[in-house]
Design a protein around this motif. Structure first.
Motif, PDB file in Angstrom:
ATOM      1  N   ALA A  88      19.619  30.521  30.228  1.00 16.55           N
ATOM      2  CA  ALA A  88      18.905  29.340  29.756  1.00 16.55           C
ATOM      3  C   ALA A  88      18.959  29.230  28.241  1.00 16.55           C
ATOM      4  O   ALA A  88      19.152  28.143  27.686  1.00 16.55           O
ATOM      5  N   ARG A  89      18.811  30.351  27.559  1.00 18.45           N
ATOM      6  CA  ARG A  89      18.808  30.331  26.097  1.00 18.45           C
ATOM      7  C   ARG A  89      20.148  29.891  25.534  1.00 18.45           C
ATOM      8  O   ARG A  89      20.224  29.299  24.459  1.00 18.45           O
ATOM      9  N   ASN A  90      21.220  30.155  26.268  1.00 21.52           N
ATOM     10  CA  ASN A  90      22.557  29.874  25.750  1.00 21.52           C
ATOM     11  C   ASN A  90      23.254  28.712  26.452  1.00 21.52           C
ATOM     12  O   ASN A  90      24.440  28.484  26.242  1.00 21.52           O
ATOM     13  N   GLY A  91      22.497  27.978  27.260  1.00 22.20           N
ATOM     14  CA  GLY A  91      23.059  26.789  27.873  1.00 22.20           C
ATOM     15  C   GLY A  91      24.124  27.043  28.902  1.00 22.20           C
ATOM     16  O   GLY A  91      24.997  26.199  29.133  1.00 22.20           O
ATOM     17  N   VAL A  92      24.093  28.199  29.553  1.00 20.66           N
ATOM     18  CA  VAL A  92      25.062  28.519  30.594  1.00 20.66           C
ATOM     19  C   VAL A  92      24.606  27.850  31.891  1.00 20.66           C
ATOM     20  O   VAL A  92      23.437  27.943  32.259  1.00 20.66           O
ATOM     21  N   PRO A  93      25.503  27.144  32.587  1.00 23.12           N
ATOM     22  CA  PRO A  93      25.108  26.486  33.844  1.00 23.12           C
ATOM     23  C   PRO A  93      24.499  27.480  34.831  1.00 23.12           C
ATOM     24  O   PRO A  93      24.826  28.665  34.834  1.00 23.12           O
ATOM     25  N   SER A 151      32.333  34.119  22.358  1.00 22.56           N
ATOM     26  CA  SER A 151      30.965  34.609  22.444  1.00 22.56           C
ATOM     27  C   SER A 151      29.989  33.455  22.261  1.00 22.56           C
ATOM     28  O   SER A 151      30.178  32.588  21.422  1.00 22.56           O
ATOM     29  N   VAL A 152      28.934  33.430  23.058  1.00 26.60           N
ATOM     30  CA  VAL A 152      27.925  32.393  22.918  1.00 26.60           C
ATOM     31  C   VAL A 152      26.602  32.970  22.438  1.00 26.60           C
ATOM     32  O   VAL A 152      25.601  32.277  22.407  1.00 26.60           O
ATOM     33  N   LEU A 153      26.590  34.248  22.098  1.00 29.84           N
ATOM     34  CA  LEU A 153      25.421  34.852  21.470  1.00 29.84           C
ATOM     35  C   LEU A 153      25.801  35.317  20.077  1.00 29.84           C
ATOM     36  O   LEU A 153      26.904  35.797  19.860  1.00 29.84           O
ATOM     37  N   ARG A 154      24.916  35.187  19.142  1.00 31.19           N
ATOM     38  CA  ARG A 154      25.178  35.674  17.794  1.00 31.19           C
ATOM     39  C   ARG A 154      25.247  37.197  17.824  1.00 31.19           C
ATOM     40  O   ARG A 154      24.365  37.870  18.333  1.00 31.19           O
ATOM     41  N   VAL A 155      26.293  37.737  17.259  1.00 34.40           N
ATOM     42  CA  VAL A 155      26.480  39.179  17.206  1.00 34.40           C
ATOM     43  C   VAL A 155      26.190  39.654  15.791  1.00 34.40           C
ATOM     44  O   VAL A 155      26.722  39.128  14.830  1.00 34.40           O
ATOM     45  N   ARG A 156      25.352  40.656  15.688  1.00 36.72           N
ATOM     46  CA  ARG A 156      25.038  41.204  14.387  1.00 36.72           C
ATOM     47  C   ARG A 156      26.304  41.747  13.725  1.00 36.72           C
ATOM     48  O   ARG A 156      27.153  42.338  14.379  1.00 36.72           O
ATOM     49  N   ASP A 157      26.438  41.522  12.424  1.00 40.66           N
ATOM     50  CA  ASP A 157      27.603  41.994  11.687  1.00 40.66           C
ATOM     51  C   ASP A 157      27.690  43.512  11.808  1.00 40.66           C
ATOM     52  O   ASP A 157      26.789  44.223  11.373  1.00 40.66           O
ATOM     53  N   PRO A 158      28.763  44.049  12.398  1.00 47.22           N
ATOM     54  CA  PRO A 158      28.866  45.504  12.570  1.00 47.22           C
ATOM     55  C   PRO A 158      28.777  46.261  11.256  1.00 47.22           C
ATOM     56  O   PRO A 158      28.348  47.399  11.217  1.00 47.22           O
TER      57      PRO A 158
END
Length: 326
Positions: free
Chosen positions: A250-255, A283-290
């Protein structure tokens, strides 16, 4: 049939257990390598119960020599345990007030200066792993990860093993990850042609094997042994997390009928490449900069402690999902 050694020395990230001398539970980190180590120990107890086991835990914090202590492993043997300090705050921290390792400094000392004979980190690691091998009292060594392997090869190159009376070792190295280790792999390739040690590599997947071969590691030295999976434990953990997936979708708008594959971020590129080959979208989630994460034992970002910021969600087309049985 080859004879299994009557004594085995395992260098690994961590291990669970209770100290026999005090009865205290040993603090232990959680990772896939730890689980694989316990699977290995369980297998040895089942198939070769007479084998004596010594364990050196990598990533110890104390610079002082760690005493050997008997450790009762859960549902396993009593092993002789010790640790090797690999923190090197004088080299790997950006400042006195900094907690943890600086990824830039870790890469500089572990990777970029791998061929520098004056590199104090590899000099120290060569000496510390030599002391651990000597204390274990066996020439049969299994190491988990690229850094302990390089440390043993450095010890041979620098003559530290010979000075300790360790003229020959039978070394098996389990390679779980090659990300960010190109220079170390290059060093490994050089030493394969020069070493007097018996050296075998185990890749935990076909892709890791291919990456080793792509780095010019001779294919004849690499065997693929797929990581084991405790299916019952996996199902138990999955049951406990089922409520998370609808919220993530739901948070990422996935059907609602869409399929989701959760995988690691670009810090560990091989799963991402595997997903890409199956048609996974971006990717549809923000990934923290490694680069902002604390450094882990292999010179890359720490797996534990990064938190949910390390989660990546890929949307996989239905055709790819069917072909992959996702």
């Amino acid at each position: 049939m080859r004879h299994f050694p009557d004594a085995l020395h395992v260098c690994t990230y961590d291990v669970r257990g209770r100290f026999v001398d005090s009865g205290m539970i040993k603090p232990a980190r959680t990772s896939g390598i730890v689980e694989h180590t316990h699977q290995l120990l369980a297998g040895i107890v089942r198939e070769h119960p007479e084998t004596r086991i010594a364990i050196t835990q990598t990533g110890g914090s104390s610079v002082a020599a760690c005493p050997v202590r008997p450790l009762q492993v859960p549902d396993g043997p009593i092993v002789q345990w010790r640790s090797v300090a690999t923190g090197f705050p004088q080299y790997l921290r950006a400042g006195e007030a900094t907690d943890g390792k600086d990824p830039v400094l870790v890469r500089r000392y572990y990777e970029e200066r791998i061929d520098d004979p004056a590199n104090p980190v590899w000099l120290s690691l060569a000496e510390r792993y030599t002391a651990a091998v000597r204390a274990a009292g066996t020439a049969h060594l299994l190491v988990q990860g690229i850094n302990p392997l390089v440390a043993v090869l450095k010890a041979e190159q620098f003559g530290v093993l010979a000075k300790a009376g360790l003229d020959w070792l039978n070394v098996t190295a389990v390679v779980h990850d090659t990300a960010g280790a190109g220079r170390r792999l290059g060093y490994l390739v050089q030493r394969i042609d020069q070493t007097g040690l018996t050296l075998k590599l185990i890749a935990v997947s076909g892709m890791i094997r291919q990456e080793l071969i792509d780095a010019d590691v001779p294919g004849g030295t690499v065997t693929t042994v797929l990581n084991g999976l405790d299916a019952d434990e996996f199902e138990r953990r999955l049951d406990g997390a089922r409520g998370v997936f609808p919220r993530v979708a739901a948070r990422n708008g996935v059907p609602r009928d869409g399929r989701i594959v959760c995988g690691p971020p670009a810090a560990w590129p091989w799963p991402s490449r595997a997903l890409a080959r199956q048609g996974a979208g971006p990717s549809v989630l923000r990934v923290r900069d490694p680069r902002a994460l604390p450094a882990g034992p292999n010179g890359g970002p720490m797996r534990n402690g990064g938190g949910a910021g390390l989660i990546t969600v890929h949307q996989v087309p239905a055709t790819a999902a069917r072909e992959s049985n996702l």
